[in-house]
Design a protein around this motif. Structure first.
Motif, PDB file in Angstrom:
ATOM      1  N   LEU A   3       0.831  -1.219   0.000  1.00  0.00           N
ATOM      2  CA  LEU A   3       0.000   0.000   0.000  1.00  0.00           C
ATOM      3  C   LEU A   3       0.858   1.259   0.000  1.00  0.00           C
ATOM      4  O   LEU A   3       0.425   2.328  -0.400  1.00  0.00           O
ATOM      5  N   LEU A   4       2.098   1.084   0.474  1.00  0.00           N
ATOM      6  CA  LEU A   4       2.986   2.242   0.632  1.00  0.00           C
ATOM      7  C   LEU A   4       3.853   2.492  -0.594  1.00  0.00           C
ATOM      8  O   LEU A   4       4.523   3.506  -0.673  1.00  0.00           O
ATOM      9  N   TYR A   5       3.836   1.540  -1.534  1.00  0.00           N
ATOM     10  CA  TYR A   5       4.748   1.655  -2.672  1.00  0.00           C
ATOM     11  C   TYR A   5       4.057   2.180  -3.930  1.00  0.00           C
ATOM     12  O   TYR A   5       2.943   1.759  -4.256  1.00  0.00           O
ATOM     13  N   GLU A 153       8.988   8.357   5.374  1.00  0.00           N
ATOM     14  CA  GLU A 153       8.974   8.218   3.928  1.00  0.00           C
ATOM     15  C   GLU A 153      10.350   7.806   3.416  1.00  0.00           C
ATOM     16  O   GLU A 153      10.468   6.950   2.546  1.00  0.00           O
ATOM     17  N   GLY A 154      11.392   8.409   3.983  1.00  0.00           N
ATOM     18  CA  GLY A 154      12.764   8.088   3.591  1.00  0.00           C
ATOM     19  C   GLY A 154      13.031   6.604   3.780  1.00  0.00           C
ATOM     20  O   GLY A 154      13.630   5.942   2.923  1.00  0.00           O
ATOM     21  N   LYS A 158      13.649   3.862   0.754  1.00  0.00           N
ATOM     22  CA  LYS A 158      14.886   3.073   0.758  1.00  0.00           C
ATOM     23  C   LYS A 158      14.552   1.602   0.494  1.00  0.00           C
ATOM     24  O   LYS A 158      15.181   0.932  -0.316  1.00  0.00           O
ATOM     25  N   ARG A 159      13.526   1.120   1.187  1.00  0.00           N
ATOM     26  CA  ARG A 159      13.094  -0.281   1.001  1.00  0.00           C
ATOM     27  C   ARG A 159      12.569  -0.497  -0.411  1.00  0.00           C
ATOM     28  O   ARG A 159      12.801  -1.532  -1.026  1.00  0.00           O
ATOM     29  N   TYR A 160      11.827   0.500  -0.911  1.00  0.00           N
ATOM     30  CA  TYR A 160      11.267   0.403  -2.266  1.00  0.00           C
ATOM     31  C   TYR A 160      12.391   0.293  -3.295  1.00  0.00           C
ATOM     32  O   TYR A 160      12.358  -0.553  -4.186  1.00  0.00           O
ATOM     33  N   LYS A 165      15.628  -2.814  -7.166  1.00  0.00           N
ATOM     34  CA  LYS A 165      16.950  -3.274  -7.592  1.00  0.00           C
ATOM     35  C   LYS A 165      16.980  -4.783  -7.674  1.00  0.00           C
ATOM     36  O   LYS A 165      17.464  -5.362  -8.635  1.00  0.00           O
ATOM     37  N   LYS A 166      16.378  -5.408  -6.647  1.00  0.00           N
ATOM     38  CA  LYS A 166      16.328  -6.868  -6.576  1.00  0.00           C
ATOM     39  C   LYS A 166      15.545  -7.431  -7.761  1.00  0.00           C
ATOM     40  O   LYS A 166      16.010  -8.335  -8.445  1.00  0.00           O
TER      41      LYS A 166
END
Ligand code: MG
Length: 171
Positions: A3-5, A153-154, A158-160, A165-166
């Protein structure tokens, strides 16, 4: 976490290309104002941004504004861009984006929300079932609540980026 991406992450709105929009299969653009089209609370219009909107219109994309700000802030800005608007959109509630898509006469999946905040634009878009492109804010805000949200958000971005990348290296 999904939901956050957003579907895509860009630096500025002017970095979004017609190909990006075609990839998402959208033609309706639901635009945030503060820190997306101009800096927070400003009426200054960067010619590069109005050129970008004109170019998108000429290519058949249909932009409209969906902002949480009051009409007194949004209306003069929307008028200068020749765009219709929805103010007090109540993002992250999905209602503003749903109304925006309906106003454009499009299905929700044919629209993309473009904005700078995870906790309003991106969550709202995901709840409404419209696509989303997240931008980095044009200028950092000084309000304490926004600064607080930006820290979270930062972490999410970062996780996104890591996830992107993965999936890129796996494909
Ligand atoms: Mg914003």
């Amino acid at each position: 976490m999904s939901l956050l991406y957003p579907d895509m992450l860009k630096n500025r709105i002017t970095d979004i290309t017609p190909d990006d929009l075609k990839k998402l299969g959208v033609c309706g653009l639901l635009l945030d104002v503060d820190n997306t089209l101009t800096t927070h609370g400003s009426q200054v219009l960067d010619p590069a941004i109005s050129d970008w909107i004109d170019n998108m219109k000429s290519l058949g994309f249909i932009p409209t504004i969906v902002s949480n700000a009051p009409p007194g802030r949004v209306a003069p800005f929307a008028k200068r861009l020749g765009l219709r608007y929805i103010s007090f959109a109540c993002k992250p509630f999905p209602i503003g984006f749903i109304r925006g898509a309906r106003r454009l006469g499009l299905k929700r999946k044919e629209c993309v929300a473009i904005g700078d905040q995870t906790f309003t634009d991106i969550i709202g878009a995901n709840l409404a079932g419209v696509h989303s492109i997240q931008l980095l804010p044009i200028l950092p805000e000084h309000q304490i609540t926004l600064r607080f949200k930006r820290r979270f958000e930062g972490y999410i971005l970062k996780r996104y980026r890591k996830k992107q990348k993965k999936s890129y290296t796996n494909s």
